[in-house]
Structures are given as C-alpha cells and as structure tokens.
Design an enzyme around this catalytic site. Structure first.
Site, PDB file in Angstrom:
ATOM      1  N   TRP A 127       0.873  -1.184   0.000  1.00 26.09           N
ATOM      2  CA  TRP A 127       0.000   0.000   0.000  1.00 26.09           C
ATOM      3  C   TRP A 127       0.907   1.231   0.000  1.00 26.09           C
ATOM      4  O   TRP A 127       1.817   1.330   0.832  1.00 26.09           O
ATOM      5  CB  TRP A 127      -0.868  -0.043   1.266  1.00 26.09           C
ATOM      6  CG  TRP A 127      -1.806   1.107   1.436  1.00 26.09           C
ATOM      7  CD1 TRP A 127      -2.711   1.584   0.532  1.00 26.09           C
ATOM      8  CD2 TRP A 127      -1.946   1.903   2.619  1.00 26.09           C
ATOM      9  NE1 TRP A 127      -3.404   2.628   1.074  1.00 26.09           N
ATOM     10  CE2 TRP A 127      -2.962   2.856   2.358  1.00 26.09           C
ATOM     11  CE3 TRP A 127      -1.333   1.915   3.870  1.00 26.09           C
ATOM     12  CZ2 TRP A 127      -3.357   3.798   3.294  1.00 26.09           C
ATOM     13  CZ3 TRP A 127      -1.738   2.855   4.795  1.00 26.09           C
ATOM     14  CH2 TRP A 127      -2.735   3.768   4.504  1.00 26.09           C
ATOM     15  N   ASP A 208      -0.532  -5.606   9.541  1.00 25.60           N
ATOM     16  CA  ASP A 208      -1.552  -4.626   9.163  1.00 25.60           C
ATOM     17  C   ASP A 208      -2.733  -5.414   8.618  1.00 25.60           C
ATOM     18  O   ASP A 208      -2.601  -6.124   7.614  1.00 25.60           O
ATOM     19  CB  ASP A 208      -0.973  -3.690   8.086  1.00 25.60           C
ATOM     20  CG  ASP A 208      -1.992  -2.635   7.646  1.00 25.60           C
ATOM     21  OD1 ASP A 208      -3.055  -2.516   8.286  1.00 25.60           O
ATOM     22  OD2 ASP A 208      -1.713  -1.935   6.650  1.00 25.60           O
ATOM     23  N   ALA A 210      -6.485  -4.847   7.434  1.00 24.01           N
ATOM     24  CA  ALA A 210      -7.511  -3.841   7.124  1.00 24.01           C
ATOM     25  C   ALA A 210      -8.724  -4.457   6.437  1.00 24.01           C
ATOM     26  O   ALA A 210      -9.686  -3.742   6.145  1.00 24.01           O
ATOM     27  CB  ALA A 210      -6.908  -2.754   6.232  1.00 24.01           C
ATOM     28  N   LYS A 243     -13.291  -0.993   6.313  1.00 21.38           N
ATOM     29  CA  LYS A 243     -13.894  -1.802   5.245  1.00 21.38           C
ATOM     30  C   LYS A 243     -14.915  -2.786   5.796  1.00 21.38           C
ATOM     31  O   LYS A 243     -16.043  -2.828   5.326  1.00 21.38           O
ATOM     32  CB  LYS A 243     -12.806  -2.562   4.479  1.00 21.38           C
ATOM     33  CG  LYS A 243     -11.459  -1.892   4.411  1.00 21.38           C
ATOM     34  CD  LYS A 243     -11.356  -0.822   3.350  1.00 21.38           C
ATOM     35  CE  LYS A 243     -10.168   0.058   3.657  1.00 21.38           C
ATOM     36  NZ  LYS A 243      -9.616   0.781   2.543  1.00 21.38           N
TER      37      LYS A 243
HETATM   38  C1  LMR Z   1      -6.866   1.964  -0.656  1.00 21.31           C
HETATM   39  O1  LMR Z   1      -5.810   1.307  -0.642  1.00 21.31           O
HETATM   40  O2  LMR Z   1      -7.437   2.293  -1.703  1.00 21.31           O
HETATM   41  C2  LMR Z   1      -7.510   2.361   0.648  1.00 21.31           C
HETATM   42  O3  LMR Z   1      -6.820   1.776   1.710  1.00 21.31           O
HETATM   43  C3  LMR Z   1      -7.718   3.807   0.777  1.00 21.31           C
HETATM   44  C4  LMR Z   1      -6.461   4.563   1.078  1.00 21.31           C
HETATM   45  O4  LMR Z   1      -6.444   5.249   2.096  1.00 21.31           O
HETATM   46  O5  LMR Z   1      -5.511   4.503   0.284  1.00 21.31           O
END
Ligand code: LMR
Length: 395
Positions: A127, A208, A210, A243
């Site tokens: 991410w 992590d 999510a 989420k």
């Molecule tokens: C994403 O990866 O699209 C989400 O986790 C939103 C973000 O904050 O980037």
C-alpha cells in the site's frame, strides 16, 4: 514562512476519487480507491451499523472524554475479533486509533521510542502509504520481494531469503490478509515459515489487517495473525474497521501490541498512550462505540456477520465472473489468478499507459500500478471491463 514550501505531490489513490467524480460520462466505472460498492455502485451504511448508531443516539448520555485508550469495550472486543480465544491475549494491550492508518502511525512511533534505529521492512509492492507513515514516524524502511508479476503469485522463496537478513532491531510489516495491492496472499504454511523465521532471526512482526472478513471469512482471515501470535514473543497489529464495518470516514481502528510479558506489555501501552497524548490526544468516539455495540451484542453481531458474508460473496462471485470473461476473451488462462486472489484488489499487470487508455477511452478508473478494486465493478459491466482490458493490453 510558507513561501519556503513547494506543493507536495498528491496521493495517487486519493486523486482518483476527485478525477472520477469530475468525469461526466454516465457509464464510467470506479475501480480505484479501496471502498466497497454494492451492485448499484453505492457504499451504504451497514444495517448493523445504522442500528447500533440508533441505539447509541438513544443510550449515550454524555460526550465527556473517555481517556487516552478510547473505548475500552471496543478495544477488548477488537482483541477478541483479531486474536480469537487464546491465552496470548493476557500479553496483548490495545488502544483505539483513528483508522488503520492512525494505528500504523502510533505503533510506528512506539517502535521509534523503543529503538530509534529500527528499520521496517515493507513488501514490494505494498500500500503506497505504508512507506510515508513509517518514515513520518521516524523509522527507516527497506523492502522485501513479495509479488511475481508473471505468475501473479507470492515470491515466497525470495521473500524468505530477503528476510533472513532481518534481525533484532528490524520490524517486518505483513498484510494480515487480502494483500493490498496484489490480492496474492500467504498460505498458512507460509505463515508458519515466517513465524519460525521471526523467532530464529529475532525480528518483530507487525501485522496490518484492514480487510478481515473480505477474503475467506472472519476466522480464516485472522489465521495467519493468530499463528504468528502463538509463536513469537512480541508482535504489533494495526486493525481497521473502515472496510469490514464500512466506517471509512468515521476513522475507526485499533493499535494492538503483544509484549513478551504482561509487565512489558503494560510499559509499552503507557508509551503508546504517551505517543497519542503528544499527538491527537484521544481518538474520535462515535464509530468505535458503534463497533463495540455490534461486537458485544449477539444479535447485532450475527446481523453484521451476515452483511459481511454478503460483501465477501459478491466480491468472490465478481472475481469468478471476471476471470471467466477474461478467459473467454483472451482464449488463455493468463487471468485465472483473478479468481484465486482474495480481497478487494488484484494487480492486472497493466502499464500506466494502458491504465490511462482505460480511463480516457473507456471511462474505467484504476490505480496507475494496475490495481483494480473488484468491488467497484457492477455485475453487468464485467464483460465490458474484460473486453476493454484485453483491448488495451493487446490480449
Ligand atoms: C486503498 O488502498 O485504496 C484504501 O486503503 C484507501 C487509502 O487510504 O488509500
């Protein structure tokens, strides 16, 4: 003073929200930001959340401060949700945090307090905000190989080889489930190998998570985390309710730490609350109070689990539908990985130029690196998306 500042580069994922909103084409498709959408393209407030909020409105009789830990009942319920029924929770402490990102950041600062020279190893890719959050917490980052684009699967041998270089003073950030952005996940046997490696090398696992419940189920998605917790002396967990409870804008997350002993866990917890006190002080209450109500009320919890099942099943069926359409359209098994991946995301192997063409010519929005959010795809547009993708990719 501000004349010294140059504009900061924008976040690529968040920029897509605005670009999509401004696009006037009625048949546009948003596969960008990681937000769940139903078949109508909406992200409704979950029914269980609405009910909890209603009760909260009636029952809540004060908005006075709760304290640095936030909602203690929420924290307890989150530890149960993540760790399950296990005695390791005697060494686990939790702080309510403003979203999963907030949890990552305060745990990052805790690491920096424990060891200012610590390095956090991030998966390649990961991410895009993992790096900035850790660097802003005062830490150094390195990457370990994770994804093989050709086979769209985890490069596990290369990952282990790299992590053999990690030792005490290193932190290894792992995605608990539903890897963002790849969708390629670790098997339970691979978690076992990583847990053994963490013990052998002495690095600190930092998980992590999510998307619990978006992959194979609430319990299944926590299996790797639980295995790790049963094996290592210390561990960190950043959990998000954005989420699985659909509470994105309410910013509900939980930062958890497992110490080698209850005493060490208590000392670390006091450091963690000192981090938050020196930053935003206390987390926002509302969303976490709703989650606490849901998780501690059997009927509400059952209703929430049912909604979570609906969301997961929609994503699984979209994955299968898209993989089938791509198989038919390309006459190959090249895209079969879409059905095997789990969670909201998959990396489609597209170049940024192909992503740009999809946006400009077909009104399809996805992240530059080729990541799609499968939940953004309406069922009746699967064929359209598959054809557009194959066209721009020349498959
Ligand atoms: C994403 O990866 O699209 C989400 O986790 C939103 C973000 O904050 O980037």
């Amino acid at each position: 003073m501000f004349e010294t500042l140059k504009p900061a580069p924008g976040d690529k994922i968040l920029a897509l929200i605005a670009a999509y909103r401004e696009d006037t084409r009625p048949d546009k498709i948003d596969l960008g930001v990681g937000v769940y959408r139903d078949d109508k393209g909406a992200t409704p407030v979950l029914r269980a959340v609405k009910e909890a909020e209603k009760r909260l409105w009636i029952e809540q009789d004060s908005k006075a401060y709760l304290g640095l830990l936030g909602d203690v009942g929420f924290n307890e319920a989150m530890v149960g949700l993540l760790f399950g029924a296990t005695t390791v929770t005697e060494r686990v402490r939790a702080v309510q945090a403003p979203g999963g990102s907030g949890a990552l950041r305060i745990l990052g600062e805790l690491i920096a307090r424990a060891n200012k020279d610590a390095t956090v190893w991030l998966s390649d890719p990961t991410w895009p905000n993992h790096g900035p959050v850790m660097i802003n917490a005062g830490l150094k980052t390195k990457t370990y190989p994770y994804f093989d684009a050709a086979s769209a699967s985890v490069r596990f041998d290369a990952m282990v080889e790299a992590l053999k270089q990690a030792g005490p003073g290193d932190v290894v950030l792992l995605h608990g489930c539903c890897h963002n952005p790849t969708g390629a996940n670790l098997t339970i046997d691979q978690w076992q190998v990583l847990a053994d490696l963490a013990v052998e090398r002495g690095f600190l696992p930092f998980i992590d998570i999510a998307y619990q419940g978006f992959g194979d189920g609430l319990e299944e998605d926590a299996a790797g985390l639980r295995l790790m917790a049963g094996r290592v002396p210390e561990m960190l967990v950043a959990a998000s309710c954005s989420k699985n409870f659909g509470l994105y804008r309410d910013r509900v997350g939980c930062a958890m730490l497992m110490g080698a002993s209850a005493e060490q866990a208590n000392a670390s917890l006091s450091q963690l609350t000192s981090v938050t006190r020196g930053s935003y002080s206390m987390p926002p209450d509302h969303g976490a109070a709703a989650v606490r109500m849901i998780l501690t009320d059997p009927a509400l919890k059952a209703a929430w689990c049912k909604e979570l099942d609906e969301m997961r099943n929609r994503m699984l069926s979209l994955r299968q539908g898209l993989a089938d359409a791509l198989r038919r359209g390309s006459n190959s098994d090249k895209y079969d990985f879409v059905a095997e991946h789990r969670g909201m995301f998959s990396l489609m192997g597209t170049t940024s130029d192909q992503v740009r063409r999809l946006r400009e010519e077909f009104g399809i929005y996805m992240v530059d690196d080729g990541r799609i959010n499968i939940a953004g795809l309406p069922e009746d547009r699967v064929e359209y998306f598959a054809k557009a993708l194959l066209k721009v990719c020349g498959d």
